[in-house]
Design an enzyme around this catalytic site. Structure first.
Site, mmCIF file in Angstrom:
data_model
loop_
_atom_site.group_PDB
_atom_site.id
_atom_site.type_symbol
_atom_site.label_atom_id
_atom_site.label_comp_id
_atom_site.label_asym_id
_atom_site.label_seq_id
_atom_site.Cartn_x
_atom_site.Cartn_y
_atom_site.Cartn_z
ATOM 1 N N SER A 148 0.866 -0.950 -0.217
ATOM 2 C CA SER A 148 0.535 -0.185 0.142
ATOM 3 C C SER A 148 0.815 1.221 -0.189
ATOM 4 C CB SER A 148 -0.602 0.318 1.495
ATOM 5 O OG SER A 148 -1.741 0.505 0.548
ATOM 6 N N ASP A 224 -9.507 -5.899 -3.318
ATOM 7 C CA ASP A 224 -9.692 -3.904 -2.655
ATOM 8 C C ASP A 224 -10.679 -3.650 -2.353
ATOM 9 O OD1 ASP A 224 -8.290 -2.207 -0.974
ATOM 10 O OD2 ASP A 224 -5.951 -3.721 -2.227
ATOM 11 N N HIS A 257 -7.264 -6.373 0.408
ATOM 12 C CA HIS A 257 -5.786 -5.381 1.214
ATOM 13 C C HIS A 257 -5.019 -6.091 3.194
ATOM 14 C CE1 HIS A 257 -3.858 -1.225 0.202
ATOM 15 N NE2 HIS A 257 -3.734 -1.301 1.342
#
Length: 279
Positions: A148, A224, A257
């Site tokens: 991320s 995600d 995620h």
């Protein structure tokens, strides 16, 4: 450098250290996994950069990377995600996506953040110099990866430092922070409103500007929650295609995620880096 943690793991050692970081002007923690091969001499090193709200401990506790690092004889260094401590500026609204835990791996130029938020210098220069002196690692055989916000950091740092890393990989990276809300908030506060300066910290912009080729692997889950608004991997795909940049970008069906996603594919990423380090 003070050792503050030790656990034996897959024949190696999971360590945690505390030190005074000159580039950040504060005390910092970082975690290191040393595989059993480190007992015989310096081993290659993989830097792992974590995402928003994380510390140096999230990855080492949740990803299951030690098993694969031990198999390939690679040390894994996981720094914290921002400067910490008294006097370090935070988000005035105490939001989770900026300030403490959200350093974005850049060098801030705007006060009150410029004094402490020099994460790029810390990751690319100070931390490698420190561990070279103190630990059995070979920083000439280095790779970098992240998740991320940390995926953004890994990509940018690798692209900005040709030759320093044998390979780069990322899980669900913020590939174009200058074009998404997380990046707009961070960059305007850390760097100011001149968007031309933002391009120095944007992977898509760096590739379009002619960044040198480095072996690159990216995994993104199609379930995600942040995919369409914040991550936008299609922008990186487009930049690579337009620039002739070779990158392996994989969309993984059903994955989100979380660290469940990272744990599912971290073995392949470490094998990817191990192969690059042998070249």
């Amino acid at each position: 450098m003070e050792q503050v943690g030790l656990n034996h793991c897959f024949g190696g050692q999971q360590l945690r250290f505390r030190h005074q970081a000159e580039s950040l002007d504060c005390a910092m923690h970082f975690s290191v996994y040393l595989p059993p091969q480190a007992e015989r001499g310096p081993v290659p090193v993989l830097y792992w950069l974590s995402g928003l709200t994380c510390t140096d401990e999230n990855f080492v506790n949740k990803a299951g990377a030690q098993r694969y690092a031990a198999e390939h004889g690679i040390a894994v260094v996981a720094p914290d995600t921002s400067p910490r401590g008294e006097g370090v500026a935070d988000d005035p609204e105490e939001a989770w996506d900026f300030g403490l835990g959200a350093g974005f791996y850049l060098n801030a130029t705007r006060e009150p953040y410029a004094h402490h938020y020099q994460m790029y210098d810390y990751i690319s220069t100070e931390l490698p110099a420190l561990i070279t002196k103190q630990l059995p690692v070979d920083t000439e055989r280095a790779a970098i990866s992240g998740h991320s916000m940390g995926g953004h950091g890994a990509l940018c740092i690798a692209l900005k430092n040709p030759g320093q890393y044998r390979s780069v990989s990322a899980f669900a990276p913020i590939v174009a922070p200058s074009q998404v809300p997380w990046g707009h908030k961070a960059f305007s506060n850390y760097l100011g409103n001149d968007q031309a300066t933002w391009q120095q910290w944007d992977s898509c912009a760096l590739i379009r500007a002619g960044a040198a080729q480095v072996p690159m692997l990216i995994d993104q889950g199609d379930a995600d929650d942040f995919l369409t608004e914040q991550l936008r991997p299609e922008l990186l795909q487009q930049a690579c295609e337009e620039s002739g940049y070779q990158a392996r970008i994989r969309m993984q069906s059903g994955y989100d995620h979380s660290y469940f996603f990272i744990a599912s594919f971290i073995g392949g990423h470490i094998a990817f880096h191990a192969a690059a380090m042998e070249q």
